[in-house]
Motif scaffolding. Structure first.
Motif, PDB file in Angstrom:
ATOM      1  N   ILE A   1       0.821  -1.217   0.557  1.00  0.00           N
ATOM      2  CA  ILE A   1      -0.250  -0.056  -0.533  1.00  0.00           C
ATOM      3  C   ILE A   1       0.892   1.315   0.314  1.00  0.00           C
ATOM      4  CG2 ILE A   1      -0.944   0.317   2.434  1.00  0.00           C
ATOM      5  CD1 ILE A   1      -3.303   0.910  -0.490  1.00  0.00           C
ATOM      6  N   TYR A   2       2.054   1.380   0.620  1.00  0.00           N
ATOM      7  CA  TYR A   2       3.135   2.125   0.771  1.00  0.00           C
ATOM      8  C   TYR A   2       3.853   2.600  -0.957  1.00  0.00           C
ATOM      9  CZ  TYR A   2       6.651   5.476   1.990  1.00  0.00           C
ATOM     10  OH  TYR A   2       7.222   6.755   2.117  1.00  0.00           O
ATOM     11  N   GLU A   3       3.973   1.221  -1.488  1.00  0.00           N
ATOM     12  CA  GLU A   3       3.828   1.684  -2.985  1.00  0.00           C
ATOM     13  C   GLU A   3       2.923   2.459  -3.534  1.00  0.00           C
ATOM     14  OE1 GLU A   3       5.816  -1.620  -5.878  1.00  0.00           O
ATOM     15  OE2 GLU A   3       6.685  -1.431  -4.404  1.00  0.00           O
ATOM     16  N   LEU A   4       1.894   1.734  -3.453  1.00  0.00           N
ATOM     17  CA  LEU A   4       0.973   2.012  -4.548  1.00  0.00           C
ATOM     18  C   LEU A   4       1.085   3.774  -3.880  1.00  0.00           C
ATOM     19  CD1 LEU A   4      -1.796  -0.824  -4.429  1.00  0.00           C
ATOM     20  CD2 LEU A   4      -0.146   0.176  -5.803  1.00  0.00           C
ATOM     21  N   THR A   5       0.337   4.340  -2.861  1.00  0.00           N
ATOM     22  CA  THR A   5       0.099   5.895  -2.308  1.00  0.00           C
ATOM     23  C   THR A   5       1.342   6.272  -1.904  1.00  0.00           C
ATOM     24  OG1 THR A   5      -0.209   4.613  -0.157  1.00  0.00           O
ATOM     25  CG2 THR A   5      -1.498   4.867  -2.045  1.00  0.00           C
ATOM     26  N   ASP A   6       2.396   5.754  -1.422  1.00  0.00           N
ATOM     27  CA  ASP A   6       3.046   6.555  -0.934  1.00  0.00           C
ATOM     28  C   ASP A   6       2.908   6.992   0.257  1.00  0.00           C
ATOM     29  OD1 ASP A   6       6.088   7.353  -0.921  1.00  0.00           O
ATOM     30  OD2 ASP A   6       5.252   9.314  -1.637  1.00  0.00           O
ATOM     31  N   SER A   7       1.730   7.144   0.946  1.00  0.00           N
ATOM     32  CA  SER A   7       0.931   7.420   2.490  1.00  0.00           C
ATOM     33  C   SER A   7       1.293   6.819   3.102  1.00  0.00           C
ATOM     34  CB  SER A   7      -0.469   7.534   1.887  1.00  0.00           C
ATOM     35  OG  SER A   7      -0.755   8.207   3.616  1.00  0.00           O
ATOM     36  N   THR A   8       1.856   7.376   4.468  1.00  0.00           N
ATOM     37  CA  THR A   8       2.157   6.866   5.499  1.00  0.00           C
ATOM     38  C   THR A   8       0.925   6.215   6.474  1.00  0.00           C
ATOM     39  OG1 THR A   8       2.573   8.636   7.001  1.00  0.00           O
ATOM     40  CG2 THR A   8       4.582   7.332   6.070  1.00  0.00           C
ATOM     41  N   VAL A   9      -0.098   7.580   6.445  1.00  0.00           N
ATOM     42  CA  VAL A   9      -1.676   7.273   6.622  1.00  0.00           C
ATOM     43  C   VAL A   9      -2.312   5.942   6.481  1.00  0.00           C
ATOM     44  CG1 VAL A   9      -4.091   8.469   6.474  1.00  0.00           C
ATOM     45  CG2 VAL A   9      -1.937   9.657   6.838  1.00  0.00           C
ATOM     46  N   GLN A  10      -2.020   5.592   4.649  1.00  0.00           N
ATOM     47  CA  GLN A  10      -2.917   4.763   4.343  1.00  0.00           C
ATOM     48  C   GLN A  10      -2.247   3.371   5.068  1.00  0.00           C
ATOM     49  OE1 GLN A  10      -5.206   4.231   1.540  1.00  0.00           O
ATOM     50  NE2 GLN A  10      -5.490   6.735   1.359  1.00  0.00           N
ATOM     51  N   LEU A  11      -0.906   3.307   5.326  1.00  0.00           N
ATOM     52  CA  LEU A  11       0.102   2.187   5.920  1.00  0.00           C
ATOM     53  C   LEU A  11      -0.922   1.858   6.971  1.00  0.00           C
ATOM     54  CD1 LEU A  11       1.808  -0.013   5.727  1.00  0.00           C
ATOM     55  CD2 LEU A  11       3.589   1.846   6.176  1.00  0.00           C
ATOM     56  N   GLY A  12      -1.118   2.726   7.847  1.00  0.00           N
ATOM     57  CA  GLY A  12      -1.915   2.394   9.431  1.00  0.00           C
ATOM     58  C   GLY A  12      -3.264   1.954   9.366  1.00  0.00           C
ATOM     59  N   LEU A  13      -4.346   2.795   7.580  1.00  0.00           N
ATOM     60  CA  LEU A  13      -5.095   2.538   7.860  1.00  0.00           C
ATOM     61  C   LEU A  13      -5.630   1.035   7.364  1.00  0.00           C
ATOM     62  CD1 LEU A  13      -6.817   6.171   5.976  1.00  0.00           C
ATOM     63  CD2 LEU A  13      -7.448   4.722   8.335  1.00  0.00           C
ATOM     64  N   VAL A  14      -4.629   0.721   6.714  1.00  0.00           N
ATOM     65  CA  VAL A  14      -4.433  -0.604   6.379  1.00  0.00           C
ATOM     66  C   VAL A  14      -4.429  -1.638   7.676  1.00  0.00           C
ATOM     67  CG1 VAL A  14      -3.627  -3.274   5.498  1.00  0.00           C
ATOM     68  CG2 VAL A  14      -4.076  -0.780   4.104  1.00  0.00           C
ATOM     69  N   ARG A  15      -3.862  -1.750   8.650  1.00  0.00           N
ATOM     70  CA  ARG A  15      -3.544  -2.190  10.021  1.00  0.00           C
ATOM     71  C   ARG A  15      -5.149  -1.594  10.474  1.00  0.00           C
ATOM     72  NH1 ARG A  15      -0.307  -6.033   9.404  1.00  0.00           N
ATOM     73  NH2 ARG A  15      -0.324  -5.469  12.002  1.00  0.00           N
ATOM     74  N   GLY A  16      -5.650  -0.638  10.770  1.00  0.00           N
ATOM     75  CA  GLY A  16      -7.224  -0.641  11.090  1.00  0.00           C
ATOM     76  C   GLY A  16      -7.748  -1.133  10.992  1.00  0.00           C
ATOM     77  N   VAL A  17      -7.953  -0.878   9.498  1.00  0.00           N
ATOM     78  CA  VAL A  17      -9.024  -2.612   8.669  1.00  0.00           C
ATOM     79  C   VAL A  17      -8.838  -3.752   9.604  1.00  0.00           C
ATOM     80  CG1 VAL A  17      -9.636  -3.297   6.371  1.00  0.00           C
ATOM     81  CG2 VAL A  17      -9.324  -1.236   7.009  1.00  0.00           C
ATOM     82  N   GLN A  18      -7.077  -3.818   9.617  1.00  0.00           N
ATOM     83  CA  GLN A  18      -7.151  -5.663  10.000  1.00  0.00           C
ATOM     84  C   GLN A  18      -7.570  -5.684  11.308  1.00  0.00           C
ATOM     85  OE1 GLN A  18      -3.205  -5.779   8.944  1.00  0.00           O
ATOM     86  NE2 GLN A  18      -2.556  -7.433   7.443  1.00  0.00           N
ATOM     87  N   ALA A  19      -7.513  -4.887  11.855  1.00  0.00           N
ATOM     88  CA  ALA A  19      -8.270  -4.997  13.820  1.00  0.00           C
ATOM     89  C   ALA A  19      -9.283  -5.312  13.940  1.00  0.00           C
ATOM     90  CB  ALA A  19      -7.092  -3.923  14.777  1.00  0.00           C
ATOM     91  N   LEU A  20     -10.250  -4.827  12.537  1.00  0.00           N
ATOM     92  CA  LEU A  20     -11.166  -4.496  13.337  1.00  0.00           C
ATOM     93  C   LEU A  20     -12.572  -5.747  13.143  1.00  0.00           C
ATOM     94  CD1 LEU A  20     -13.135  -1.852  10.515  1.00  0.00           C
ATOM     95  CD2 LEU A  20     -12.816  -1.726  13.027  1.00  0.00           C
ATOM     96  N   PRO A  21     -11.727  -6.927  12.434  1.00  0.00           N
ATOM     97  CA  PRO A  21     -12.366  -8.158  12.528  1.00  0.00           C
ATOM     98  C   PRO A  21     -11.828  -8.916  13.916  1.00  0.00           C
ATOM     99  CG  PRO A  21     -11.649  -8.266  10.478  1.00  0.00           C
ATOM    100  CD  PRO A  21     -10.750  -6.768  10.878  1.00  0.00           C
ATOM    101  N   ILE A  22     -11.227  -8.489  14.281  1.00  0.00           N
ATOM    102  CA  ILE A  22     -10.524  -9.268  15.967  1.00  0.00           C
ATOM    103  C   ILE A  22     -11.387  -8.743  16.950  1.00  0.00           C
ATOM    104  CG2 ILE A  22      -8.570  -9.467  17.110  1.00  0.00           C
ATOM    105  CD1 ILE A  22      -6.769  -9.477  14.822  1.00  0.00           C
ATOM    106  N   LEU A  23     -11.311  -7.334  16.919  1.00  0.00           N
ATOM    107  CA  LEU A  23     -12.625  -7.035  17.599  1.00  0.00           C
ATOM    108  C   LEU A  23     -14.209  -7.175  17.322  1.00  0.00           C
ATOM    109  CD1 LEU A  23     -11.086  -3.065  17.807  1.00  0.00           C
ATOM    110  CD2 LEU A  23     -10.766  -4.856  19.423  1.00  0.00           C
TER     111      LEU A  23
END
Length: 176
Positions: A2-24
């Motif tokens: 995602i960082y290679e596609l968007t060059d955005s650290t925010v997008q990278l953090g959002l991917v991690r956040g999306v991964q946490a939702l199902p666990i919660l």
């Protein structure tokens, strides 16, 4: 990726956040499912779905059609799969190990899980750096398909004790 596609650290953090939702949100349901139904089948289905998602992602990368939303969807889907797979993996130890070796088996499983969790990302980053993200995704999907076939080959046959699992699950839910 995602960082290679968007060059955005925010997008990278959002991917991690999306991964946490199902666990919660899905962990209680996943634990109950592991107690009530075939753990072998849950792990097998999870590995197949994981492999299919990795293969689809690899295909999108190799064809150059990959978009950020593909990464988000794959991250979410794989997190859902892992949420259901992990309780089944943890509980299956009691099904395949004699009770007198259960403590050692649980300890060994924990060690292997934590070593894999700490060294796996480093090895994958190294592999991606050496081969590029395209080849890395392709090899990851190949590894997932190998795991499915190995899992099927080594599983001992035996009946399921559904009533025992249902009782354990009901007790766990009542406790919560």
């Amino acid at each position: 990726l995602i960082y290679e596609l968007t060059d955005s650290t925010v997008q990278l953090g959002l991917v991690r956040g999306v991964q946490a939702l199902p666990i919660l949100l899905l962990s209680p349901i996943a634990g109950s499912t592991a107690d009530r139904y075939s753990r072998k089948m849950q792990i097998l289905v999870a590995q197949i779905i994981d492999g299919a998602m990795l293969a689809a992602l690899a295909l999108l990368i190799l064809t150059g059609l990959i978009q950020p939303w593909h990464v988000y969807a794959t991250a979410f889907g794989m997190a859902v799969v892992q949420t259901f797979q992990q309780p089944a993996r943890a509980a299956i130890i009691a099904d395949v190990v004699p009770s007198n070796n259960l403590t050692n088996a649980i300890g060994l499983n924990s060690i292997i899980f934590n070593v894999a969790r700490s060294t796996g990302p480093a090895l994958r980053i190294t592999r991606a750096f050496c081969t590029g993200p395209r080849a890395d995704e392709a090899s990851t999907s190949k590894i997932a398909s190998t795991l499915v076939s190995d899992f099927c080959a080594c599983w001992p046959p035996g009946p399921l004790d559904r009533e025992k699992r249902r009782s354990i699950s009901d007790t766990g839910i009542a406790t919560v």
